[in-house]
Write an enzyme that holds these catalytic residues in place. Structure first.
Site, PDB file in Angstrom:
ATOM      1  CE  LYS A  69      -7.087  13.639   1.153  1.00  0.00           C
ATOM      2  NZ  LYS A  69      -7.109  12.717   0.072  1.00  0.00           N
ATOM      3  NE  ARG A  70      -4.029   9.668  10.834  1.00  0.00           N
ATOM      4  CZ  ARG A  70      -3.753   8.792  11.801  1.00  0.00           C
ATOM      5  NH1 ARG A  70      -4.597   7.826  12.100  1.00  0.00           N
ATOM      6  NH2 ARG A  70      -2.646   8.904  12.499  1.00  0.00           N
ATOM      7  CE  LYS A  87     -14.276   5.573   1.211  1.00  0.00           C
ATOM      8  NZ  LYS A  87     -13.409   5.566   2.407  1.00  0.00           N
ATOM      9  CB  THR A  96     -10.326   4.681  -0.835  1.00  0.00           C
ATOM     10  OG1 THR A  96      -9.849   4.961   0.477  1.00  0.00           O
ATOM     11  CG2 THR A  96      -9.610   3.477  -1.395  1.00  0.00           C
ATOM     12  CG  HIS A 154      -1.926  -1.008   1.310  1.00  0.00           C
ATOM     13  ND1 HIS A 154      -3.214  -0.848   0.841  1.00  0.00           N
ATOM     14  CD2 HIS A 154      -1.872  -2.254   1.815  1.00  0.00           C
ATOM     15  CE1 HIS A 154      -3.907  -1.951   1.063  1.00  0.00           C
ATOM     16  NE2 HIS A 154      -3.111  -2.824   1.657  1.00  0.00           N
ATOM     17  CE  LYS A 204      -2.792  10.492   3.889  1.00  0.00           C
ATOM     18  NZ  LYS A 204      -3.444   9.641   2.876  1.00  0.00           N
TER      19      LYS A 204
HETATM   20  O1  RUG Z   1      -1.731   5.580   1.916  1.00  0.00           O
HETATM   21  C1  RUG Z   1      -2.431   4.474   1.397  1.00  0.00           C
HETATM   22  C2  RUG Z   1      -3.569   4.949   0.494  1.00  0.00           C
HETATM   23  O2  RUG Z   1      -3.074   5.621  -0.611  1.00  0.00           O
HETATM   24  C3  RUG Z   1      -4.391   3.752   0.037  1.00  0.00           C
HETATM   25  O3  RUG Z   1      -5.537   4.172  -0.658  1.00  0.00           O
HETATM   26  C4  RUG Z   1      -4.806   2.904   1.213  1.00  0.00           C
HETATM   27  C5  RUG Z   1      -5.527   1.648   0.797  1.00  0.00           C
HETATM   28  O4  RUG Z   1      -4.832   0.959  -0.164  1.00  0.00           O
HETATM   29  O5  RUG Z   1      -3.674   2.533   1.998  1.00  0.00           O
HETATM   30  C6  RUG Z   1      -2.992   3.655   2.530  1.00  0.00           C
HETATM   31  N1  RUG Z   1      -1.966   3.196   3.466  1.00  0.00           N
HETATM   32  C7  RUG Z   1      -0.732   2.792   3.229  1.00  0.00           C
HETATM   33  N2  RUG Z   1      -2.162   3.146   4.776  1.00  0.00           N
HETATM   34  N3  RUG Z   1      -1.095   2.708   5.351  1.00  0.00           N
HETATM   35  C8  RUG Z   1      -0.183   2.499   4.444  1.00  0.00           C
HETATM   36  C9  RUG Z   1       1.198   2.081   4.791  1.00  0.00           C
HETATM   37  O6  RUG Z   1       1.524   0.890   4.262  1.00  0.00           O
END
Ligand code: RUG
Length: 841
Positions: free
Chosen positions: A567-568, A682, A678, A374, A573
């Site tokens: 978002k976080r 939405k 994601t 991810h 970001k």
């Molecule tokens: O930061 C990513 C997002 O871009 C992604 O949409 C989401 C689901 O695939 O995962 C997030 N993410 C990645 N959250 N933690 C990580 C570290 O591996």
């Protein structure tokens, strides 16, 4: 099964087995019964919380029956199952979802009204199940919904944290973290005190040869902690399938505190072991895209992997199949590298416990596992210190070394002249101390590796996993673009829009097949339809405006353009880019005469999101947003032209209010840093447009809905490296308009010049790693274009409708079907018969 009822006595069971309510009267009977007996309350002291509890229990009863049947059906069908291992499941609220998926929300609404309650108030009583940080955890929750809705035999496995992600409060503009104890009353989980697994830590490894000359490896002593299963039903939409999410909770293996110590007055040490054990599942680590290598986190990971693997193997063994058939019955998906120890654990079970040959076991392991990456951000890639693993999991470290040896030997045979390659791909990094590269271990232990959006999947192949593509060939590395469930993110969050769409398409079938949305496109010229569409957006904005007033005291005009970034909070970001853009806008407003100001489009910029408690820069961004808001919201020159809002404690249930109310949302990460995103999906699905960089899933969204419907800006990912280089070695200058923003901040206009100075310094002195200055001009120009476009509401609504009509691809149903076909090789279970039975009753 030993404990099952003999065949000749089953008739009585079948006769008395409850069938659950379907009518309003039956629902009212159930809810009153639960309130009066289960909760021991009455009509004289039934508040909204009691009404919520009664409603939840009534729906839970219904779910349990379908859940039991689903589990029986899946056992009898005896086909391959998918096990989704995720350290995070960001489920949000369950009641509304259960009502909609079961299809009885209207029954509940009318029943509750008869009993004196508004359904919205009742739904609002529920505490979010917030066992996740952000996108990764919410993706897992969407996947569970899709797997159940598509009738896949699927289980989720996770941890039952006593404390989910912290609650965020804003005090004097600063984030303050409050623990989130969410288990006071949770009707959605079932403690399975009979389903436990003992998990071992520490100790040492004894290798010896037994009487028959066989090598025995035994992991001895150390500490045992017991995992107790808590099961959560996951209802599919419009189907009898209710799958299971199994969450493990830790407790001391002795079960109780040390009584002898207690008797001799050593009260504290009497409970110490118990507390130590319970600490393992006590709290979710609040970091998103950041790994910190703490021992407790490693303990959590192993505890959860060991318990889940034991459970999966136990279930497989009941089928009395040969081990070689394990991968035909079991697929395990690793959600990120967090569950990578499961690879090692399965190898340990097969070799040490079941006595399989190393290579035979390893073939089974690699056919079973697959891994989703991810992120490409270096700070988020897990690496565990070798001494830490050595101490906590001595046998696993040996197995990791053995896996590495055999892997490196294969690489050496294939690329005999490339010594450097071996160092680069080794599972062990020769750092001080040495570390295990978990992503590499996950790749080596899996048969497929996937990224989560096209650009991201390409990037992992050309950057962080490039060497592995050479070694394994390109077919092992695939893309599965993320998706979202339209049940929660359209039907539940935006019921009026869902209803309007259904009225045009003739049914709610689009919730099961989202590509049907394309039938909306012919209605873009339908005046009445467009009017209703705009009215719904306006009503959603009014609702959000009320929420804003209630929680912040600021009154915003729902006719203004609502610009949302939720978002976080993370530098990549780029919420800082957004707030600098806001200050730029403020400067522009201030420079105009009152006549000129009348021509401007009013805007409300809304932020929301949590910063990891130890991430100082992210917390400073939150502080700046709040301080900028204080100044701008109270400046009489500005009035309604600009308002800046920071919404406290962004979570799933707040997202359900915020997302449907957005006109523009911001997905503005530095190109190449956001794996997918994601929420972008939405927002568009809810009739909002997006401003974004060419990053993550923004690219595919643009391809689907058309470039004319997206506000794109900024540099491309392929140029990022050169730009960064140029910041240090070229003739780099900060964008002049951005410099004016910095000057205002530095003047002390928003207070706290010291810490805000660090945000500026990151750009002016420390290389502007996230390209804020490079993208600033393009960003603000694109914001101006948005203002212009929004003035023509008719054109704007056309864009929104066209975009929604083209969003079919982004359902998590499509995504899950891709995983099922290309990675898991599993089939859905046929539930047609069950549906017929249900229709008859
Ligand atoms: O930061 C990513 C997002 O871009 C992604 O949409 C989401 C689901 O695939 O995962 C997030 N993410 C990645 N959250 N933690 C990580 C570290 O591996």
């Amino acid at each position: 099964v030993e404990s099952s009822i003999p065949e000749h006595m089953r008739e009585a069971w079948r006769k008395y087995s409850p069938s659950g309510f379907t009518t309003k009267d039956q629902f009212e009977t159930e809810i009153v019964r639960h309130i009066e007996t289960t909760l021991a309350r009455s009509l004289f002291n039934c508040d909204e919380l009691a009404a919520y509890s009664g409603t939840a229990l009534a729906f839970r009863d219904r779910l349990i029956m379908d859940w039991n049947k689903t589990q029986q059906r899946q056992t009898f069908a005896d086909q391959k199952r998918i096990y989704y291992l995720s350290l995070e499941f960001l489920m949000g609220r369950a009641l509304d979802n259960a009502m909609l998926n079961v299809g009885l929300k209207n029954v509940a609404k009318e029943g509750l009204a008869d009993l004196g309650f508004r359904i919205e108030d009742v739904i609002n009583q529920e505490h979010d199940a917030a066992l996740g940080n952000g996108g990764l955890g919410r993706l897992a929750a969407c996947f569970l919904d899709s797997m159940a809705s598509l009738n896949y035999p699927a289980w989720g496995y996770g941890l039952r944290y006593r404390y989910g992600i912290f609650k965020q409060e804003i005090e004097n503009g600063y984030q303050v973290e409050i623990p989130d104890y969410w288990l006071d009353f949770n009707p959605w989980e079932f403690a399975r005190h009979d389903v436990t697994v003992d998990v071992q830590f520490y100790g040492w490894v004894n290798k010896y040869t037994d009487d028959e000359g066989k090598q025995i490896v035994s992991w001895q002593d150390g500490e045992i902690v017991t995992a107790v299963a808590y099961d959560v039903p996951v209802p599919g939409y419009g189907t009898p399938t209710v799958n299971n999410l199994r969450l493990w909770s830790s407790k001391a293996s002795s079960g109780e505190f040390d009584f002898s110590k207690f008797n001799s007055g050593e009260y504290e040490s009497a409970v110490a072991d118990q507390q130590r054990a319970e600490t393992i599942s006590a709290v979710l680590y609040p970091n998103d895209n950041l790994e910190r290598g703490k021992e407790l986190r490693l303990k959590q990971q192993y505890f959860w992997c060991a318990a889940s693997l034991f459970d999966i193997v136990r279930r497989f063994k009941k089928t009395n199949r040969k081990w070689s058939e394990f991968p035909d019955q079991v697929a395990i998906q690793l959600n990120d590298t967090h569950p990578t120890l499961a690879v090692v654990e399965l190898q340990r079970i097969l070799v040490d416990k079941e006595g399989l040959e190393w290579q035979t076991a390893w073939d089974i392991v690699t056919k079973t596992f697959s891994y989703t990456n991810h992120t490409v951000l270096p700070e988020a890639l897990e690496k565990w210190s070798v001494p830490l693993i050595q101490n906590l999991l001595p046998r696993h470290l040996q197995i990791i070394y053995e896996i590495n040896l055999s892997f490196l030997q294969t690489v050496e045979r294939r690329f005999p002249k490339d010594r450097e390659l071996l160092g680069r791909v080794s599972l062990i990094e020769e750092s001080q101390p040495k570390t295990v590269r978990m992503a590499y271990l996950a790749i080596v232990g899996s048969h497929k590796v996937n990224g989560v959006a096209e650009l991201h999947s390409d990037l992992i192949k050309t950057t962080i996993f490039k060497d592995f593509v050479r070694i394994y060939g390109p077919d092992k590395f695939i893309n599965v673009t993320n998706g979202i469930t339209p049940r929660r993110w359209l039907h539940q969050a935006n019921p009026r829009l869902s209803e309007l769409i259904a009225s045009k398409l003739g049914s709610y079938e689009f919730l099961k097949d989202l590509t049907l949305l394309n039938k909306l496109e012919p209605f873009v010229d339908d005046k009445e339809f467009k009017k209703e569409w705009a009215e719904i957006k306006y009503a959603n904005k009014v609702r959000l405006a009320q929420h804003i007033l209630k929680t912040t005291g600021v009154s915003v005009n729902p006719k203004a353009l609502f610009d949302v970034q939720v978002k976080r909070i993370h530098e990549y970001k780029r919420q800082q880019l957004n707030v600098f853009g806001v200050i730029h806008r403020y400067l522009a407003i201030k420079s105009l005469s009152s006549e000129e100001r009348k021509k401007l489009a009013p805007r409300v910029t809304i932020f929301g999101g949590k910063a990891a408690p130890g991430y100082w820069m992210a917390k400073t961004i939150i502080h700046l947003i709040n301080k900028v808001g204080e100044v701008i919201n109270n400046d009489p020159d500005v009035g309604d032209l600009l308002k800046v809002i920071f919404l406290e404690d962004y979570n799933v249930s707040k997202a359900e209010i915020i997302i449907p109310a957005s006109d523009i949302s911001e997905h503005i990460s530095t190109a190449g840093t956001e794996a997918s995103g994601t929420s972008n999906m939405k927002f568009v699905l809810n009739g909002g447009l997006i401003i974004g960089t060419l990053d993550g899933a923004n690219i595919e969204i643009t391809r689907e809905i058309g470039e004319q419907n997206v506000f794109l800006f900024g540099n491309l990912s392929e140029d990022v490296e050169d730009l960064r280089h140029n910041h240090f070695y070229g003739d780099y200058q900060v964008d002049p308009e951005l410099q004016k923003v910095f000057d205002l901040i530095k003047s002390g206009k928003f207070g706290d010049e010291g810490s805000f100075g660090a945000l500026i310094g990151a750009i002016t002195e420390h290389g502007d790693y996230y390209l804020v200055s490079d993208d600033f001009n393009s960003y603000t120009k694109t914001q101006d274009l948005i203002d212009e476009t929004f003035k023509n509401q008719d054109e704007w609504v056309t864009k929104c409708i066209t975009s929604v009509a083209r969003m079919g691809f982004f359902t998590s149903d499509r995504c899950i079907n891709e995983y099922a076909d290309t990675i898991w090789n599993i089939e859905p279970l046929d539930v047609a018969e069950e549906k017929q039975v249900r229709a008859r009753t």
